[in-house]
Design a protein around this motif. Sequence first.
Motif, PDB file in Angstrom:
ATOM      1  N   GLU A 179       2.459  16.035   6.946  1.00 60.45           N
ATOM      2  CA  GLU A 179       3.524  14.270   7.305  1.00 60.45           C
ATOM      3  C   GLU A 179       2.814  13.619   5.779  1.00 60.45           C
ATOM      4  O   GLU A 179       3.512  12.667   5.462  1.00 60.45           O
ATOM      5  N   LEU A 180       1.868  14.419   5.408  1.00 64.40           N
ATOM      6  CA  LEU A 180       1.264  13.659   4.321  1.00 64.40           C
ATOM      7  C   LEU A 180       1.004  11.530   4.400  1.00 64.40           C
ATOM      8  O   LEU A 180       1.803  11.141   3.467  1.00 64.40           O
ATOM      9  N   GLU A 181       0.697  11.926   5.549  1.00 65.31           N
ATOM     10  CA  GLU A 181      -0.148  10.697   5.808  1.00 65.31           C
ATOM     11  C   GLU A 181      -2.024  11.007   5.943  1.00 65.31           C
ATOM     12  O   GLU A 181      -2.362  11.583   6.571  1.00 65.31           O
ATOM     13  N   TYR A 182      -2.146   9.723   5.479  1.00 64.49           N
ATOM     14  CA  TYR A 182      -3.457  10.102   5.242  1.00 64.49           C
ATOM     15  C   TYR A 182      -4.131   9.197   6.044  1.00 64.49           C
ATOM     16  O   TYR A 182      -4.016   7.779   5.945  1.00 64.49           O
TER      17      TYR A 182
ATOM     18  N   VAL B 225      -8.200   3.201   7.681  1.00 61.02           N
ATOM     19  CA  VAL B 225      -6.626   2.634   6.979  1.00 61.02           C
ATOM     20  C   VAL B 225      -6.036   3.662   6.835  1.00 61.02           C
ATOM     21  O   VAL B 225      -6.581   5.000   7.458  1.00 61.02           O
ATOM     22  N   TYR B 226      -4.967   3.600   7.066  1.00 61.56           N
ATOM     23  CA  TYR B 226      -3.745   4.745   6.999  1.00 61.56           C
ATOM     24  C   TYR B 226      -2.883   4.600   5.829  1.00 61.56           C
ATOM     25  O   TYR B 226      -2.720   3.613   5.653  1.00 61.56           O
ATOM     26  N   ALA B 227      -2.123   6.038   4.488  1.00 58.65           N
ATOM     27  CA  ALA B 227      -1.655   5.272   4.012  1.00 58.65           C
ATOM     28  C   ALA B 227      -0.902   6.506   4.070  1.00 58.65           C
ATOM     29  O   ALA B 227      -1.022   8.071   4.100  1.00 58.65           O
ATOM     30  N   ASP B 228       0.029   6.438   2.961  1.00 57.24           N
ATOM     31  CA  ASP B 228       1.259   7.650   2.656  1.00 57.24           C
ATOM     32  C   ASP B 228       0.982   8.463   1.399  1.00 57.24           C
ATOM     33  O   ASP B 228      -0.020   7.886   0.374  1.00 57.24           O
ATOM     34  N   LYS B 229       1.229   9.178   0.879  1.00 54.16           N
ATOM     35  CA  LYS B 229       1.310  10.460   0.077  1.00 54.16           C
ATOM     36  C   LYS B 229       1.341   9.001  -0.954  1.00 54.16           C
ATOM     37  O   LYS B 229       1.083   9.719  -2.722  1.00 54.16           O
TER      38      LYS B 229
END
Length: 102
Positions: free
Chosen positions: A74-77, A90-94
């Motif tokens: 889902e392109l979540e990092y 921490v979490y980030a999207d694409k």
Amino acid sequence: MKKIVLTVAIVLGGLSTYATSGFAMNPSPQFELVAQEEYKEIKAESLPQAVKDALAKDYPTATLKKAYVNEKQELEYKLEITVGEEELTVYADKDGNWIEKQ
């Protein structure tokens, strides 16, 4: 008269045993199930440039320890970083936008 009072007492005493609950009054503890997301570890070089830029901009003194991508692609990092003595996840999207997670 004594027989009537005695009869009423016996009947009421017998009925009160049926009024009690057969279950314990202690509530059972409730559990909350949380779906755990699956992440796969990736190399830091595999991160999109937008995520790298956001990390450099918002956490300029951070050191990237590990990077993960959502298994479902889902392109979540998920990024494990160190800022000074503090370790953060921490979490980030694409696109480099930060995602709030609990």
